[in-house]
Scaffold this motif. Structure first.
Motif, PDB file in Angstrom:
ATOM      1  N   LEU A 133       0.939  -1.116  -0.018  1.00  0.00           N
ATOM      2  CA  LEU A 133      -0.038  -0.233  -0.002  1.00  0.00           C
ATOM      3  C   LEU A 133       1.002   1.413   0.166  1.00  0.00           C
ATOM      4  O   LEU A 133       0.290   2.398  -0.018  1.00  0.00           O
ATOM      5  CB  LEU A 133      -0.847  -0.052   1.045  1.00  0.00           C
ATOM      6  CG  LEU A 133      -2.005  -1.078   1.030  1.00  0.00           C
ATOM      7  CD1 LEU A 133      -2.776  -1.129   2.372  1.00  0.00           C
ATOM      8  CD2 LEU A 133      -2.883  -0.891  -0.202  1.00  0.00           C
ATOM      9  N   GLY A 134       2.166   1.218   0.062  1.00  0.00           N
ATOM     10  CA  GLY A 134       3.013   2.266  -0.121  1.00  0.00           C
ATOM     11  C   GLY A 134       3.401   3.095   1.302  1.00  0.00           C
ATOM     12  O   GLY A 134       3.598   4.400   1.184  1.00  0.00           O
ATOM     13  N   VAL A 135       2.931   2.236   2.584  1.00  0.00           N
ATOM     14  CA  VAL A 135       3.066   3.067   3.657  1.00  0.00           C
ATOM     15  C   VAL A 135       3.991   2.173   4.544  1.00  0.00           C
ATOM     16  O   VAL A 135       4.434   1.038   4.006  1.00  0.00           O
ATOM     17  CB  VAL A 135       1.671   3.157   4.420  1.00  0.00           C
ATOM     18  CG1 VAL A 135       0.898   3.996   3.547  1.00  0.00           C
ATOM     19  CG2 VAL A 135       1.218   1.689   4.650  1.00  0.00           C
ATOM     20  N   HIS A 136       4.431   2.741   5.833  1.00  0.00           N
ATOM     21  CA  HIS A 136       5.498   1.948   6.738  1.00  0.00           C
ATOM     22  C   HIS A 136       5.009   1.659   8.079  1.00  0.00           C
ATOM     23  O   HIS A 136       4.150   2.423   8.564  1.00  0.00           O
ATOM     24  CB  HIS A 136       6.850   2.723   6.713  1.00  0.00           C
ATOM     25  CG  HIS A 136       7.603   2.316   7.727  1.00  0.00           C
ATOM     26  ND1 HIS A 136       8.502   1.432   7.319  1.00  0.00           N
ATOM     27  CD2 HIS A 136       8.164   2.640   9.030  1.00  0.00           C
ATOM     28  CE1 HIS A 136       9.354   1.202   8.316  1.00  0.00           C
ATOM     29  NE2 HIS A 136       9.086   1.874   9.337  1.00  0.00           N
ATOM     30  N   VAL A 137       5.018   0.474   8.528  1.00  0.00           N
ATOM     31  CA  VAL A 137       4.736   0.104   9.686  1.00  0.00           C
ATOM     32  C   VAL A 137       5.620   0.527  10.903  1.00  0.00           C
ATOM     33  O   VAL A 137       6.914   0.265  10.770  1.00  0.00           O
ATOM     34  CB  VAL A 137       4.642  -1.490   9.913  1.00  0.00           C
ATOM     35  CG1 VAL A 137       4.499  -1.909  11.381  1.00  0.00           C
ATOM     36  CG2 VAL A 137       3.612  -2.057   9.085  1.00  0.00           C
ATOM     37  N   ASP A 138       5.203   1.473  11.749  1.00  0.00           N
ATOM     38  CA  ASP A 138       6.043   1.874  12.843  1.00  0.00           C
ATOM     39  C   ASP A 138       6.369   1.071  13.919  1.00  0.00           C
ATOM     40  O   ASP A 138       7.389   0.816  14.523  1.00  0.00           O
ATOM     41  CB  ASP A 138       5.398   3.252  13.619  1.00  0.00           C
ATOM     42  CG  ASP A 138       5.003   4.300  12.039  1.00  0.00           C
ATOM     43  OD1 ASP A 138       5.896   4.639  11.419  1.00  0.00           O
ATOM     44  OD2 ASP A 138       4.104   4.844  12.554  1.00  0.00           O
ATOM     45  N   GLU A 139       5.286   0.165  14.500  1.00  0.00           N
ATOM     46  CA  GLU A 139       5.468  -0.706  15.318  1.00  0.00           C
ATOM     47  C   GLU A 139       4.145  -1.736  15.453  1.00  0.00           C
ATOM     48  O   GLU A 139       3.403  -1.503  14.743  1.00  0.00           O
ATOM     49  CB  GLU A 139       5.464  -0.371  16.831  1.00  0.00           C
ATOM     50  CG  GLU A 139       4.204   0.536  17.318  1.00  0.00           C
ATOM     51  CD  GLU A 139       4.266   1.219  18.798  1.00  0.00           C
ATOM     52  OE1 GLU A 139       4.935   0.262  19.521  1.00  0.00           O
ATOM     53  OE2 GLU A 139       3.662   2.107  19.097  1.00  0.00           O
ATOM     54  N   VAL A 140       4.518  -3.043  15.849  1.00  0.00           N
ATOM     55  CA  VAL A 140       3.230  -3.731  16.143  1.00  0.00           C
ATOM     56  C   VAL A 140       3.109  -4.215  17.500  1.00  0.00           C
ATOM     57  O   VAL A 140       3.958  -4.367  18.272  1.00  0.00           O
ATOM     58  CB  VAL A 140       3.828  -5.109  15.392  1.00  0.00           C
ATOM     59  CG1 VAL A 140       2.566  -6.147  15.593  1.00  0.00           C
ATOM     60  CG2 VAL A 140       3.783  -5.047  13.982  1.00  0.00           C
ATOM     61  N   THR A 141       1.599  -4.071  17.987  1.00  0.00           N
ATOM     62  CA  THR A 141       1.265  -4.028  19.392  1.00  0.00           C
ATOM     63  C   THR A 141       0.725  -5.453  19.488  1.00  0.00           C
ATOM     64  O   THR A 141       0.199  -6.064  18.445  1.00  0.00           O
ATOM     65  CB  THR A 141       0.726  -3.059  19.760  1.00  0.00           C
ATOM     66  OG1 THR A 141      -0.612  -2.973  19.318  1.00  0.00           O
ATOM     67  CG2 THR A 141       1.623  -1.687  19.823  1.00  0.00           C
ATOM     68  N   ALA A 142       0.604  -6.027  20.609  1.00  0.00           N
ATOM     69  CA  ALA A 142       0.006  -7.140  21.045  1.00  0.00           C
ATOM     70  C   ALA A 142      -0.998  -7.189  22.190  1.00  0.00           C
ATOM     71  O   ALA A 142      -0.477  -6.685  23.072  1.00  0.00           O
ATOM     72  CB  ALA A 142       0.783  -8.296  21.166  1.00  0.00           C
ATOM     73  N   ASP A 143      -2.104  -7.701  22.068  1.00  0.00           N
ATOM     74  CA  ASP A 143      -2.958  -7.897  23.155  1.00  0.00           C
ATOM     75  C   ASP A 143      -3.691  -9.183  23.169  1.00  0.00           C
ATOM     76  O   ASP A 143      -3.743  -9.934  22.307  1.00  0.00           O
ATOM     77  CB  ASP A 143      -4.070  -6.810  23.346  1.00  0.00           C
ATOM     78  CG  ASP A 143      -5.036  -6.563  24.360  1.00  0.00           C
ATOM     79  OD1 ASP A 143      -4.606  -7.143  25.299  1.00  0.00           O
ATOM     80  OD2 ASP A 143      -6.013  -5.975  24.354  1.00  0.00           O
ATOM     81  N   LEU A 144      -4.019  -9.670  24.234  1.00  0.00           N
ATOM     82  CA  LEU A 144      -4.339 -10.963  24.752  1.00  0.00           C
ATOM     83  C   LEU A 144      -5.773 -11.092  25.555  1.00  0.00           C
ATOM     84  O   LEU A 144      -5.622 -10.632  26.531  1.00  0.00           O
ATOM     85  CB  LEU A 144      -3.417 -11.843  25.108  1.00  0.00           C
ATOM     86  CG  LEU A 144      -3.740 -13.300  25.616  1.00  0.00           C
ATOM     87  CD1 LEU A 144      -4.059 -14.305  24.324  1.00  0.00           C
ATOM     88  CD2 LEU A 144      -2.331 -13.978  26.287  1.00  0.00           C
TER      89      LEU A 144
END
Length: 351
Positions: free
Chosen positions: A210-221
């Motif tokens: 999509l031509g964008v950049h992932v800054d971070e990936v967060t997780a929840d449970l």
């Protein structure tokens, strides 16, 4: 070259590898030349017998050195966990490698091993590719395919829903932590939680597409407990222990959640859960919030009696196998889904 055939080696014969053996034995596109196993009881058996079909004349071997030395176009590598050094040996021996085991897309989590794979591809003059169902299809190819028909995207959500008691091997019950006390489950490492870097590869692929950049990936449970004992063939999930789990992983882009993966695994119906989660049947659901709001669902077909066989292992295997010709014909290197473009499966329509 529609008439070309490809010599393939099946590396391991678990649930996914057995699908490979059955397909290679029946397809006019492939010539199965060797099958490697690691279970002593399988050594020397006909690969067809291992895969549940008629004998095919290929005896399973555990001789890694002999198999690596063989002449083949591609290795279909299907252990649960990839051994990077073994894969690099296969690549340096001049064999393309297509796998379901990992490294679906270059991401920061796998930078070191990724460079090893690229170097091995250069040394062997061959290519490496990973595919499957999720990661490798439902969480990356399908969202990007769906994105093609919308004019604006606010958020992409991918839901993987699995009823473990009906649509997965029962050994998943223990190793996924079902039957644990809720507090212990939420504070200790989980199998799916440890796999976040692999799922994040799909997020990076969507973002790059999509031509964008992932800054971070967060997780929840989150977890739901059983309101009564849940019996199964291997024992019982006791009342008050974890009977369903919901993992939520979010890719942050420009400070907001753009891609959200939901991994929902359950063992019973909503009326036996606290809270009473009702996620529906085993399936993959992709939702694009934007203009226009759009979604699609991927699931098995209901039988006349209302039950459904989830073809997860078949999807996992074939998502990778159908890319083998394109990978073998590609220029050397780590070939991703974005590099392959629209894969054109060969040999699926039989005369």
């Amino acid at each position: 070259m529609p008439d070309r055939t490809y010599r393939v080696i099946q590396w391991m014969t678990g649930d996914v590898g057995q699908v490979g053996v059955r397909h290679f034995a029946d397809s006019p596109v492939y010539n199965l030349v060797a099958v490697l196993v690691h279970t002593p009881e399988k050594v020397g058996k006909d690969a067809g017998e291992i895969a549940g079909i008629a004998p095919i004349g290929i005896r399973a071997s555990d001789d890694i050195e002999a198999v690596i030395a063989m002449d083949a176009d591609c290795v279909f590598y299907t252990p649960v966990i990839m051994d990077t050094e073994t894969v690099c040996r296969l690549l340096r021996s001049g064999k393309n490698v297509v796998t379901t085991s990992g490294f679906f897309y270059p991401s920061p989590d796998f930078a070191t091993d990724g460079e090893k794979i690229r170097a091995a591809c250069r040394d062997g003059g061959v290519s490496f590719h990973a595919g499957g169902i999720h990661p490798g299809y439902a969480g990356d190819i399908l969202p990007l395919t769906l994105s093609r028909i919308v004019s604006r995207i606010d958020k992409i959500s991918v839901f993987e829903v699995v009823n473990v008691l009906t649509d997965a091997p029962l050994d998943h019950i223990d190793w996924m932590g079902f039957g644990k006390e809720r507090d212990a489950f939420l504070t200790e490492p989980t199998i799916l939680g440890l796999g976040v870097p692999f799922f994040a590869q799909s997020m990076h692929m969507i973002a790059d597409g999509l031509g964008v950049h992932v800054d971070e990936v967060t997780a929840d449970l989150a977890a739901a407990t059983a309101t009564e004992d849940i019996p199964h063939e291997l024992g019982v999930i006791p009342r008050g222990t974890v009977a369903a789990q919901h993992h939520e992983w979010t890719a942050i882009v420009d400070g907001r959640p753009l891609i959200v993966f939901h991994a929902i695994y359950t063992t019973t119906s909503a009326d036996k859960l606290d809270p009473p989660w009702d996620w529906g049947k085993t399936r993959y659901r992709i939702v694009v919030d934007g203009d226009p709001p759009t979604e699609m669902t991927l699931q098995g077909v209901d039988r006349p009696d209302g039950t459904m066989a989830h073809p997860g292992y078949n999807w996992t295997a074939m998502g990778a196998i159908n890319a083998i010709p394109a990978v073998c014909d590609a220029a050397p290197g780590w070939v991703t889904h974005l590099d392959l473009g629209l894969v054109q499966p060969r040999g699926l329509v039989r005369k």
